[in-house]
Design a protein around this motif. Structure first.
Motif, PDB file in Angstrom:
ATOM      1  N   ALA A  12       0.827  -1.207   0.000  1.00  0.00           N
ATOM      2  CA  ALA A  12       0.000   0.000   0.000  1.00  0.00           C
ATOM      3  C   ALA A  12       0.863   1.260   0.000  1.00  0.00           C
ATOM      4  CB  ALA A  12      -0.936  -0.002   1.201  1.00  0.00           C
ATOM      5  N   ARG A  36       2.302   1.651  -3.511  1.00  0.00           N
ATOM      6  CA  ARG A  36       1.299   2.141  -4.464  1.00  0.00           C
ATOM      7  C   ARG A  36       1.015   3.623  -4.252  1.00  0.00           C
ATOM      8  NH1 ARG A  36      -1.207  -2.705  -3.438  1.00  0.00           N
ATOM      9  NH2 ARG A  36      -2.558  -1.727  -1.889  1.00  0.00           N
ATOM     10  N   ARG A  37       0.780   4.001  -3.002  1.00  0.00           N
ATOM     11  CA  ARG A  37       0.463   5.408  -2.719  1.00  0.00           C
ATOM     12  C   ARG A  37       1.654   6.313  -2.992  1.00  0.00           C
ATOM     13  NH1 ARG A  37      -3.047   6.731   2.248  1.00  0.00           N
ATOM     14  NH2 ARG A  37      -2.934   8.653   1.082  1.00  0.00           N
ATOM     15  N   ASN A  94       1.991   7.015  -6.607  1.00  0.00           N
ATOM     16  CA  ASN A  94       0.968   7.960  -7.062  1.00  0.00           C
ATOM     17  C   ASN A  94       1.195   9.367  -6.526  1.00  0.00           C
ATOM     18  OD1 ASN A  94      -0.366   5.999  -8.524  1.00  0.00           O
ATOM     19  ND2 ASN A  94      -1.662   5.403  -6.799  1.00  0.00           N
ATOM     20  N   ALA A 116       1.501  10.329  -3.147  1.00  0.00           N
ATOM     21  CA  ALA A 116       0.809  10.643  -1.895  1.00  0.00           C
ATOM     22  C   ALA A 116       1.688  11.382  -0.900  1.00  0.00           C
ATOM     23  CB  ALA A 116       0.289   9.353  -1.253  1.00  0.00           C
ATOM     24  N   THR A 166       8.808   7.355   0.456  1.00  0.00           N
ATOM     25  CA  THR A 166       8.263   6.027   0.182  1.00  0.00           C
ATOM     26  C   THR A 166       9.308   4.953   0.468  1.00  0.00           C
ATOM     27  OG1 THR A 166       6.875   6.972  -1.539  1.00  0.00           O
ATOM     28  CG2 THR A 166       7.179   4.586  -1.577  1.00  0.00           C
TER      29      THR A 166
END
Length: 105
Positions: free
Chosen positions: A17, A20-21, A24, A26, A45
């Motif tokens: 998660a 993925r975030r 993108n 986040a 990240t």
């Protein structure tokens, strides 16, 4: 499935998660603030993912149990070490500056 494997599965899901975030964007707002230590927006990240992976390894070691205790070496015992083929003796821990002061001889 034992406790360590369950914990690893949960944290692996969390890692996915985070990845993925992070991909993108986040965490871009957090890393683009003035004075942020992160020059790369994806560094946050990678940091989060790495720490989660270390948590998995740490928990697995804890779940495996404590290592056996080390044998006790009483005070005043001599320790013999080998270095480059020659034997070095460590003294009995007397006062500093005296013969046998614990320094390698």
């Amino acid at each position: 499935m034992n406790l360590a494997a369950r914990f690893a599965a949960i944290i692996q899901g969390l890692c996915a998660a985070v990845a993925r975030r992070g991909a993108n964007g986040a965490f871009v707002g957090e890393t683009s603030r003035p004075g942020s230590a992160f020059a790369d927006p994806h560094a946050m990240t990678v940091l989060l993912w790495s720490r989660l992976q270390r948590a998995i390894a740490r928990f697995a070691r804890l779940a495996a149990g404590a290592p056996p205790p080390r044998p006790f070496r009483g005070e005043g015992e001599d320790v013999k070490l080998e270095q480059g083929g020659e034997r070095l003796a460590v003294g009995d821990g007397g006062e500093a500056g005296e013969a046998g002061d614990g320094a390698l001889q």
